[in-house]
Enzyme design. Structure first.
Site, PDB file in Angstrom:
ATOM      1  N   LYS A 103       0.561  -1.179  -0.177  1.00 55.10           N
ATOM      2  CA  LYS A 103       0.313   0.248   0.014  1.00 55.10           C
ATOM      3  C   LYS A 103       0.951   0.940   0.022  1.00 55.10           C
ATOM      4  CE  LYS A 103      -2.329   0.012   3.931  1.00 55.10           C
ATOM      5  NZ  LYS A 103      -1.404  -1.155   4.349  1.00 55.10           N
ATOM      6  N   ARG A 113      -9.043   2.409   9.310  1.00 53.16           N
ATOM      7  CA  ARG A 113      -8.225   0.852   9.387  1.00 53.16           C
ATOM      8  C   ARG A 113      -9.944   0.125  10.798  1.00 53.16           C
ATOM      9  NH1 ARG A 113      -2.783   1.030   9.115  1.00 53.16           N
ATOM     10  NH2 ARG A 113      -1.924   0.456  10.425  1.00 53.16           N
ATOM     11  N   ARG A 137      11.545  -6.158   5.096  1.00 51.41           N
ATOM     12  CA  ARG A 137      11.733  -4.503   4.407  1.00 51.41           C
ATOM     13  C   ARG A 137      13.060  -3.892   5.413  1.00 51.41           C
ATOM     14  NH1 ARG A 137       5.881  -2.225   4.627  1.00 51.41           N
ATOM     15  NH2 ARG A 137       5.679  -2.508   6.875  1.00 51.41           N
ATOM     16  N   ARG A 180      11.474  -2.039  11.438  1.00 52.16           N
ATOM     17  CA  ARG A 180      10.642  -1.333  11.624  1.00 52.16           C
ATOM     18  C   ARG A 180      10.728  -2.199  13.017  1.00 52.16           C
ATOM     19  NH1 ARG A 180       5.605   0.556   8.391  1.00 52.16           N
ATOM     20  NH2 ARG A 180       4.987  -0.503  10.127  1.00 52.16           N
ATOM     21  N   ARG A 233      -0.314  -7.501  14.047  1.00 49.81           N
ATOM     22  CA  ARG A 233      -0.897  -6.775  12.993  1.00 49.81           C
ATOM     23  C   ARG A 233      -1.820  -7.956  12.207  1.00 49.81           C
ATOM     24  NH1 ARG A 233       4.742  -4.217  10.804  1.00 49.81           N
ATOM     25  NH2 ARG A 233       2.982  -2.821   9.039  1.00 49.81           N
TER      26      ARG A 233
HETATM   27  P1  AMP Z   1       1.336   0.979   9.154  1.00 50.56           P
HETATM   28  O1  AMP Z   1       2.886   1.675   9.245  1.00 50.56           O
HETATM   29  O2  AMP Z   1       0.907   1.325   8.348  1.00 50.56           O
HETATM   30  O3  AMP Z   1       1.342  -0.418   9.122  1.00 50.56           O
HETATM   31  O4  AMP Z   1       0.809   1.847  11.159  1.00 50.56           O
HETATM   32  C1  AMP Z   1       2.248   1.703  12.381  1.00 50.56           C
HETATM   33  C2  AMP Z   1       1.116   1.022  13.314  1.00 50.56           C
HETATM   34  O5  AMP Z   1       0.396   2.874  13.542  1.00 50.56           O
HETATM   35  C3  AMP Z   1       0.173   0.323  13.057  1.00 50.56           C
HETATM   36  O6  AMP Z   1       0.122  -1.115  13.539  1.00 50.56           O
HETATM   37  C4  AMP Z   1      -0.353   0.945  13.662  1.00 50.56           C
HETATM   38  O7  AMP Z   1      -0.293   0.599  15.260  1.00 50.56           O
HETATM   39  C5  AMP Z   1      -0.638   2.413  13.998  1.00 50.56           C
HETATM   40  N1  AMP Z   1      -1.489   2.346  13.525  1.00 50.56           N
HETATM   41  C6  AMP Z   1      -1.486   3.344  11.545  1.00 50.56           C
HETATM   42  N2  AMP Z   1      -2.526   3.771  11.450  1.00 50.56           N
HETATM   43  C7  AMP Z   1      -3.704   3.683  12.325  1.00 50.56           C
HETATM   44  C8  AMP Z   1      -4.931   4.018  12.041  1.00 50.56           C
HETATM   45  N3  AMP Z   1      -5.879   4.138  11.279  1.00 50.56           N
HETATM   46  N4  AMP Z   1      -5.108   4.005  13.195  1.00 50.56           N
HETATM   47  C9  AMP Z   1      -5.050   2.979  14.801  1.00 50.56           C
HETATM   48  N5  AMP Z   1      -3.956   3.198  14.704  1.00 50.56           N
HETATM   49  C10 AMP Z   1      -3.110   2.841  13.682  1.00 50.56           C
END
Ligand code: AMP
Ligand code: ZN
Length: 226
Positions: free
Chosen positions: A19, A94, A132, A165, A176
């Site tokens: 994404k 989300r 990654r 990360r 996740r």
């Molecule tokens: P991502 O980089 O999109 O995988 O996001 C990393 C982490 O940030 C996720 O596992 C959540 O803990 C938090 N996070 C990102 N976007 C959201 C969202 N829309 N709502 C709640 N937590 C989020």
């Protein structure tokens, strides 16, 4: 951008579906910014803000940051003048509550225009995420197997250090994925019912995925350049 109408796209897909990378590439062609809530949280974390510290406890467990916090961060981001033509959301909404909140935010603009979903098998997701590496300086994303940097551990663009990360470690990735299926996947049906969902095979090479996205935009009357 099409004649005056703001374009808002939501990218759906499991963590590791591509994404972020695909949204970034498409944004360049649409001339609108990418809004990645994950990136916004990480930016806050890096700068030691209160928001960043709060988010960290959730991110480290692979859980969602509370909706009020996330939604107000997005509302704030949307007031930035760079969103005058619209935005591409990646990692937001989300869950259904965030989806409803987004709908309210975009009510004056006719809501979301298109929702591509990148479909990728779980085992592929796992391999993609744990390999990654992200640049500490500019956020560029590499992969140890699929798109390695010229020199191991160093960003091609600015020499920044590449790191894994914390939430890309296998145990956290499992959680996740669980959170995605439980909380985010209901959005698929929601956007499908609105006629906005478009399935894209996320297992193709990145360039092919991007081509499919550009074709999709054209088919839906969303102009792309470049
Ligand atoms: P991502 O980089 O999109 O995988 O996001 C990393 C982490 O940030 C996720 O596992 C959540 O803990 C938090 N996070 C990102 N976007 C959201 C969202 N829309 N709502 C709640 N937590 C989020
Ligand atoms: Zn870099």
């Amino acid at each position: 951008m099409t004649s005056g109408k703001r374009i808002f796209m939501v990218f759906l897909g499991a963590p590791g579906s591509g994404k972020g990378t695909q949204a970034r590439m498409l944004c360049d062609k649409l001339g609108i910014p990418q809004i990645s809530t994950g990136d916004l949280f990480r930016y806050n974390l890096k700068n030691g803000t209160k928001l960043g510290l709060l988010a960290k406890t959730y991110i480290d467990r692979g859980e969602l940051v509370p909706d009020e916090v996330t939604v107000s961060m997005v509302e704030d981001r949307l007031t930035n003048p760079d969103c005058s033509g619209g935005a591409v959301f990646d990692g937001f909404p989300r869950n259904l509550a965030q989806t409803v909140a987004l709908e309210k935010m975009l009510a004056a603009d006719g809501g979301v225009s298109l929702v591509p979903i990148l479909e990728v098998d779980d085992d592929v997701v796992m391999r993609r995420i744990t390999g990654r590496r992200v640049c500490r300086a500019c956020g560029a994303v590499y992969h140890v197997d699929y798109s390695p940097p010229k020199h191991e551990g160093i960003c091609d663009l600015d020499g920044g250090e590449l790191y894994l990360r914390d939430d890309d470690h296998p145990e956290t990735v499992k959680n996740r994925l669980f959170v995605y299926y439980k909380q985010t996947s209901p959005l698929i049906g929601y956007y499908f019912a609105k006629g906005l969902l478009a399935e894209i095979d996320g297992m193709q090479a990145p360039e092919q995925v991007q081509t499919a996205l550009v074709e999709l935009c054209r088919a839906r009357g969303i102009e792309t350049a470049g």
